[in-house]
Scaffold this motif. Structure first.
Motif, PDB file in Angstrom:
ATOM      1  N   PRO A  75       0.786  -1.222  -0.032  1.00 30.76           N
ATOM      2  CA  PRO A  75      -0.087  -0.129  -0.062  1.00 30.76           C
ATOM      3  C   PRO A  75       0.795   1.377  -0.161  1.00 30.76           C
ATOM      4  N   LEU A  76       1.823   1.286   0.779  1.00 32.43           N
ATOM      5  CA  LEU A  76       2.986   2.468   0.781  1.00 32.43           C
ATOM      6  C   LEU A  76       3.529   2.708  -0.626  1.00 32.43           C
ATOM      7  N   PHE A  77       3.876   1.539  -1.481  1.00 33.13           N
ATOM      8  CA  PHE A  77       4.459   1.616  -2.661  1.00 33.13           C
ATOM      9  C   PHE A  77       3.311   2.349  -3.719  1.00 33.13           C
ATOM     10  N   ALA A  78       1.881   1.930  -3.450  1.00 35.33           N
ATOM     11  CA  ALA A  78       0.991   2.377  -4.293  1.00 35.33           C
ATOM     12  C   ALA A  78       0.597   3.602  -4.217  1.00 35.33           C
ATOM     13  N   THR A  79       0.725   4.203  -2.772  1.00 36.34           N
ATOM     14  CA  THR A  79       0.637   5.642  -2.643  1.00 36.34           C
ATOM     15  C   THR A  79       1.710   6.497  -2.790  1.00 36.34           C
ATOM     16  N   LEU A  80       2.983   5.991  -3.039  1.00 33.52           N
ATOM     17  CA  LEU A  80       4.085   6.677  -3.564  1.00 33.52           C
ATOM     18  C   LEU A  80       4.093   6.591  -5.097  1.00 33.52           C
ATOM     19  N   ALA A  81       3.539   5.765  -5.519  1.00 38.94           N
ATOM     20  CA  ALA A  81       3.537   5.781  -7.161  1.00 38.94           C
ATOM     21  C   ALA A  81       2.257   6.682  -7.711  1.00 38.94           C
ATOM     22  N   GLU A  82       1.253   6.787  -6.794  1.00 36.94           N
ATOM     23  CA  GLU A  82       0.225   7.651  -6.949  1.00 36.94           C
ATOM     24  C   GLU A  82       0.634   9.128  -6.834  1.00 36.94           C
ATOM     25  N   TRP A  83       1.190   9.337  -5.793  1.00 31.25           N
ATOM     26  CA  TRP A  83       1.882  10.628  -5.392  1.00 31.25           C
ATOM     27  C   TRP A  83       2.724  11.284  -6.634  1.00 31.25           C
ATOM     28  N   ALA A  85       3.011  10.068  -9.975  1.00 36.33           N
ATOM     29  CA  ALA A  85       2.035  10.447 -11.136  1.00 36.33           C
ATOM     30  C   ALA A  85       1.387  11.576 -10.901  1.00 36.33           C
ATOM     31  N   ASN A  86       1.013  11.947  -9.662  1.00 34.65           N
ATOM     32  CA  ASN A  86       0.164  13.159  -9.756  1.00 34.65           C
ATOM     33  C   ASN A  86       0.959  14.555  -9.572  1.00 34.65           C
ATOM     34  N   HIS A  87       2.088  14.464  -9.063  1.00 35.20           N
ATOM     35  CA  HIS A  87       3.278  15.569  -8.515  1.00 35.20           C
ATOM     36  C   HIS A  87       4.327  15.706  -9.325  1.00 35.20           C
ATOM     37  N   LEU A  88       4.780  14.578  -9.971  1.00 37.34           N
ATOM     38  CA  LEU A  88       6.329  14.677 -10.522  1.00 37.34           C
ATOM     39  C   LEU A  88       6.638  15.981 -11.621  1.00 37.34           C
ATOM     40  N   ASP A  89       5.591  16.117 -12.513  1.00 35.77           N
ATOM     41  CA  ASP A  89       5.518  17.358 -13.025  1.00 35.77           C
ATOM     42  C   ASP A  89       5.716  18.666 -12.517  1.00 35.77           C
ATOM     43  N   GLU A  90       5.079  18.802 -11.200  1.00 34.55           N
ATOM     44  CA  GLU A  90       5.276  19.846 -10.675  1.00 34.55           C
ATOM     45  C   GLU A  90       6.720  20.059  -9.790  1.00 34.55           C
ATOM     46  N   VAL A  91       7.218  18.936  -9.514  1.00 33.44           N
ATOM     47  CA  VAL A  91       8.264  19.012  -8.868  1.00 33.44           C
ATOM     48  C   VAL A  91       9.263  19.360 -10.030  1.00 33.44           C
ATOM     49  N   ASP A  92       9.574  18.813 -11.241  1.00 29.54           N
ATOM     50  CA  ASP A  92      10.372  19.372 -12.348  1.00 29.54           C
ATOM     51  C   ASP A  92      10.284  20.596 -12.655  1.00 29.54           C
ATOM     52  N   ARG A  93       8.859  21.183 -12.594  1.00 32.32           N
ATOM     53  CA  ARG A  93       8.706  22.707 -12.819  1.00 32.32           C
ATOM     54  C   ARG A  93       9.722  23.456 -11.852  1.00 32.32           C
ATOM     55  N   ARG A  94       9.293  23.006 -10.526  1.00 34.41           N
ATOM     56  CA  ARG A  94       9.864  23.875  -9.442  1.00 34.41           C
ATOM     57  C   ARG A  94      11.269  23.752  -9.535  1.00 34.41           C
ATOM     58  N   ARG A  95      11.912  22.746  -9.969  1.00 37.82           N
ATOM     59  CA  ARG A  95      13.430  22.457  -9.984  1.00 37.82           C
ATOM     60  C   ARG A  95      13.806  23.431 -11.108  1.00 37.82           C
ATOM     61  N   ARG A  96      13.216  23.471 -12.188  1.00 35.31           N
ATOM     62  CA  ARG A  96      13.790  24.420 -13.252  1.00 35.31           C
ATOM     63  C   ARG A  96      13.530  25.749 -12.838  1.00 35.31           C
ATOM     64  N   GLU A  97      12.398  26.137 -12.240  1.00 31.72           N
ATOM     65  CA  GLU A  97      12.401  27.538 -11.577  1.00 31.72           C
ATOM     66  C   GLU A  97      13.623  27.855 -10.715  1.00 31.72           C
ATOM     67  N   TYR A  98      13.891  26.936  -9.793  1.00 21.49           N
ATOM     68  CA  TYR A  98      15.012  27.174  -8.845  1.00 21.49           C
ATOM     69  C   TYR A  98      16.151  27.266  -9.380  1.00 21.49           C
ATOM     70  N   ASP A  99      16.452  26.287 -10.412  1.00 14.79           N
ATOM     71  CA  ASP A  99      17.927  26.507 -11.220  1.00 14.79           C
ATOM     72  C   ASP A  99      18.049  27.587 -11.894  1.00 14.79           C
ATOM     73  N   ASP A 100      17.109  28.356 -12.297  1.00 14.81           N
ATOM     74  CA  ASP A 100      16.763  29.257 -13.432  1.00 14.81           C
ATOM     75  C   ASP A 100      16.935  30.580 -12.460  1.00 14.81           C
ATOM     76  N   ARG A 101      16.658  30.603 -11.123  1.00 14.63           N
ATOM     77  CA  ARG A 101      16.848  31.924 -10.421  1.00 14.63           C
ATOM     78  C   ARG A 101      18.037  32.485 -10.234  1.00 14.63           C
ATOM     79  N   PRO A 102      18.360  33.784 -10.352  1.00 13.13           N
ATOM     80  CA  PRO A 102      19.498  34.466 -10.370  1.00 13.13           C
ATOM     81  C   PRO A 102      19.795  34.136  -8.565  1.00 13.13           C
ATOM     82  N   ARG A 103      21.216  34.096  -8.644  1.00 16.97           N
ATOM     83  CA  ARG A 103      21.888  33.836  -7.168  1.00 16.97           C
ATOM     84  C   ARG A 103      22.537  35.086  -6.665  1.00 16.97           C
ATOM     85  N   ALA A 104      22.570  35.127  -5.569  1.00 10.03           N
ATOM     86  CA  ALA A 104      23.384  36.223  -4.818  1.00 10.03           C
ATOM     87  C   ALA A 104      25.107  36.362  -5.409  1.00 10.03           C
TER      88      ALA A 104
END
Length: 109
Positions: A75-83, A85-104
């Motif tokens: 059940p834990l694996f199923a929940t992780l797989a569902e999460w 599927a539902n959120h990895l696109d957002e994680v990828d988007r946020r990573r790109r945003e973070y990586d593209d941010r100007p740094r001090a």
């Protein structure tokens, strides 16, 4: 224990694909080293989550499979797989945003 670096992928592979030899697991977990795979399998066997079967043949054959205790994590694996599927696109988007941010100091990355 379950969330250490390679534990979850190993258990998931054994759950998803059934009994496997070391080389089969190694192929499925592309970036794991043989040393780390051996260490993790031993730990999982010690913890009762994986069963190791030795076949006295020439050459010897060893197979690994998930135990009933390990299967209880399904059940834990199923929940992780569902999460994922539902959120990895957002994680990828946020990573790109973070990586593209100007740094001090004017540097990026």
């Amino acid at each position: 224990m379950v969330f250490s670096r390679w534990t979850t992928p190993i258990l998931w592979a054994l759950h998803e694909y059934g009994r496997q030899r070391f080389v089969e697991l190694e192929r499925r977990l592309v970036s794991i080293t043989p040393k780390v795979l051996t260490q993790r399998l031993r730990q999982l066997e010690r913890d009762g989550l994986v069963l190791r079967t030795y076949h006295a043949e020439v050459p010897p054959r060893v197979e690994y499979e998930i135990s009933e205790l390990g299967r209880s994590l399904a059940p834990l694996f199923a929940t992780l797989a569902e999460w994922s599927a539902n959120h990895l696109d957002e994680v990828d988007r946020r990573r790109r945003e973070y990586d593209d941010r100007p740094r001090a100091g004017g540097r990026r990355g």
